[in-house]
Motif scaffolding. Structure first.
Motif, PDB file in Angstrom:
ATOM      1  N   HIS A 177     -28.446 -24.630 -29.962  1.00 26.48           N
ATOM      2  CA  HIS A 177     -29.208 -23.992 -28.890  1.00 26.48           C
ATOM      3  C   HIS A 177     -29.968 -25.029 -28.056  1.00 26.48           C
ATOM      4  O   HIS A 177     -30.547 -25.970 -28.599  1.00 26.48           O
ATOM      5  CB  HIS A 177     -30.197 -23.002 -29.506  1.00 26.48           C
ATOM      6  CG  HIS A 177     -31.082 -22.344 -28.499  1.00 26.48           C
ATOM      7  ND1 HIS A 177     -30.579 -21.506 -27.517  1.00 26.48           N
ATOM      8  CD2 HIS A 177     -32.420 -22.412 -28.298  1.00 26.48           C
ATOM      9  CE1 HIS A 177     -31.584 -21.077 -26.771  1.00 26.48           C
ATOM     10  NE2 HIS A 177     -32.703 -21.615 -27.216  1.00 26.48           N
TER      11      HIS A 177
ATOM     12  N   GLN B  20     -32.976 -25.533 -25.223  1.00 27.41           N
ATOM     13  CA  GLN B  20     -34.074 -24.951 -24.445  1.00 27.41           C
ATOM     14  C   GLN B  20     -34.032 -25.548 -23.040  1.00 27.41           C
ATOM     15  O   GLN B  20     -33.762 -26.746 -22.877  1.00 27.41           O
ATOM     16  CB  GLN B  20     -35.413 -25.298 -25.104  1.00 27.41           C
ATOM     17  CG  GLN B  20     -35.616 -24.617 -26.440  1.00 27.41           C
ATOM     18  CD  GLN B  20     -36.799 -25.236 -27.165  1.00 27.41           C
ATOM     19  OE1 GLN B  20     -36.702 -26.320 -27.730  1.00 27.41           O
ATOM     20  NE2 GLN B  20     -37.919 -24.538 -27.138  1.00 27.41           N
ATOM     21  N   SER B  21     -34.348 -24.719 -22.041  1.00 32.40           N
ATOM     22  CA  SER B  21     -34.269 -25.191 -20.650  1.00 32.40           C
ATOM     23  C   SER B  21     -35.074 -26.462 -20.428  1.00 32.40           C
ATOM     24  O   SER B  21     -34.656 -27.352 -19.688  1.00 32.40           O
ATOM     25  CB  SER B  21     -34.769 -24.106 -19.701  1.00 32.40           C
ATOM     26  OG  SER B  21     -33.869 -23.031 -19.702  1.00 32.40           O
ATOM     27  N   ARG B  22     -36.242 -26.559 -21.108  1.00 33.79           N
ATOM     28  CA  ARG B  22     -37.080 -27.738 -20.844  1.00 33.79           C
ATOM     29  C   ARG B  22     -36.450 -29.032 -21.375  1.00 33.79           C
ATOM     30  O   ARG B  22     -36.904 -30.122 -21.040  1.00 33.79           O
ATOM     31  CB  ARG B  22     -38.495 -27.534 -21.386  1.00 33.79           C
ATOM     32  CG  ARG B  22     -38.579 -27.390 -22.874  1.00 33.79           C
ATOM     33  CD  ARG B  22     -39.998 -27.041 -23.321  1.00 33.79           C
ATOM     34  NE  ARG B  22     -40.019 -26.705 -24.722  1.00 33.79           N
ATOM     35  CZ  ARG B  22     -40.102 -27.605 -25.694  1.00 33.79           C
ATOM     36  NH1 ARG B  22     -40.196 -28.889 -25.407  1.00 33.79           N
ATOM     37  NH2 ARG B  22     -40.105 -27.209 -26.954  1.00 33.79           N
TER      38      ARG B  22
ATOM     39  N   LEU C  39     -30.723 -21.024 -18.233  1.00 32.69           N
ATOM     40  CA  LEU C  39     -30.314 -22.360 -18.680  1.00 32.69           C
ATOM     41  C   LEU C  39     -29.191 -22.896 -17.785  1.00 32.69           C
ATOM     42  O   LEU C  39     -29.211 -24.059 -17.375  1.00 32.69           O
ATOM     43  CB  LEU C  39     -29.852 -22.319 -20.142  1.00 32.69           C
ATOM     44  CG  LEU C  39     -29.245 -23.621 -20.679  1.00 32.69           C
ATOM     45  CD1 LEU C  39     -30.260 -24.764 -20.653  1.00 32.69           C
ATOM     46  CD2 LEU C  39     -28.705 -23.422 -22.102  1.00 32.69           C
TER      47      LEU C  39
ATOM     48  N   TYR D  87     -27.824 -16.816 -31.374  1.00 23.87           N
ATOM     49  CA  TYR D  87     -27.857 -17.186 -29.970  1.00 23.87           C
ATOM     50  C   TYR D  87     -26.553 -16.750 -29.317  1.00 23.87           C
ATOM     51  O   TYR D  87     -25.585 -16.411 -29.979  1.00 23.87           O
ATOM     52  CB  TYR D  87     -28.034 -18.698 -29.826  1.00 23.87           C
ATOM     53  CG  TYR D  87     -29.399 -19.179 -30.243  1.00 23.87           C
ATOM     54  CD1 TYR D  87     -30.529 -18.824 -29.508  1.00 23.87           C
ATOM     55  CD2 TYR D  87     -29.568 -19.972 -31.366  1.00 23.87           C
ATOM     56  CE1 TYR D  87     -31.782 -19.258 -29.879  1.00 23.87           C
ATOM     57  CE2 TYR D  87     -30.822 -20.423 -31.753  1.00 23.87           C
ATOM     58  CZ  TYR D  87     -31.924 -20.061 -31.002  1.00 23.87           C
ATOM     59  OH  TYR D  87     -33.169 -20.490 -31.368  1.00 23.87           O
TER      60      TYR D  87
END
Ligand SMILES: *Cc1c(COP(=O)(O)O)cnc(C)c1O
Length: 233
Positions: free
Chosen positions: A82, A84-86, A106, A136
């Motif tokens: 997975h 994360q966008s950040r 994303l 996910y």
């Protein structure tokens, strides 16, 4: 050198070849991604010596720590966990292929970053086929919503959708997960006709406990850790 990785890998390749043979496929259509999460860099070197060129990691931080320690030419790095966008920015600098695009948000972030760099990045859409809450992936349960999400991702010009990825549930008998793999294969055919501009050539499915079944159901990328490197702590 008496490295068990070489022997393990030979056995994995043999099982892939047998499964492919059972359904009339060629093993050469199948990319073996060695999943090296939790493994020290030496294990990556051993895998490389044994001929592997595709490396899978599930965490951005771990790849960031290991990659500088390696001086191996010609590796392809796959992010299988997975994202994360950040952490998207770091991810596209570290990885060549992202298997785990599981939201429009994303995808848009990755697209914007790829545009800044003037390139297109190969991605797979992760699908939560079984609908389990803990998993996910884009949920398939609401088919309309799923197709809207795919259409929103398909228009992003700096992403190249190369196919689909799924993680099956842990099952005592790999036959239990066959329907999940079969579903992903059919889904790819449906998306191919709905969104013909994308490539859709890959099905990333199959891990240590179920890769033979995945090959029989059409996997083109296997993500295998323990069968190559031994059990994780
Ligand atoms: C760990 C992992 C794998 C490999 O699992 P094994 O059971 O060790 O083969 C494959 N895919 C993902 C997403 C993983 O996190």
């Amino acid at each position: 050198m008496n490295d068990p990785i070489e022997g393990n890998l030979a056995r994995v390749r043999e099982r892939i070849a047998l499964a492919a043979q059972r359904v009339g496929r060629s093993p050469s259509e199948i990319t073996l991604v060695a999943v090296t999460k939790t493994r020290p860099p030496e294990d990556l070197v051993a895998a490389y010596r044994a001929g592997l060129r595709d490396i899978g990691e599930n965490r951005v931080e771990e790849a960031a720590a290991k990659k500088p320690l390696l001086d191996l030419a010609g590796l392809t790095w796959h992010l299988v966990g997975h994202l994360q966008s950040r952490k998207a920015r770091q991810a596209i600098d570290l990885f060549d292929v992202i298997h785990s695009v599981d939201s429009v948000k994303l995808a848009r972030k990755l697209d914007a970053l790829a545009a800044e760099r003037g390139r297109a990045i190969p991605i797979l859409l992760e699908v939560n086929v079984s609908g389990e809450e803990t998993k996910y992936g884009l949920p398939l349960g609401d088919r309309g919503a799923f197709e809207v999400a795919v259409s929103e991702i398909a228009v992003l010009s700096h992403l190249r959708i190369d196919g689909l990825m799924t993680v099956a549930s842990v099952a005592r008998d790999p036959e239990e997960v066959r329907p999940v793999f079969a579903r992903l294969r059919v889904l790819r055919e449906e998306l191919q006709s709905r969104f013909p501009r994308a490539g859709w050539q890959h099905l990333s499915m199959g891990m240590t406990d179920d890769f033979s079944v995945a090959v029989e159901e059409g996997a083109t990328m296997l993500r295998i850790g323990r069968a190559i490197f031994g059990p994780r702590e």
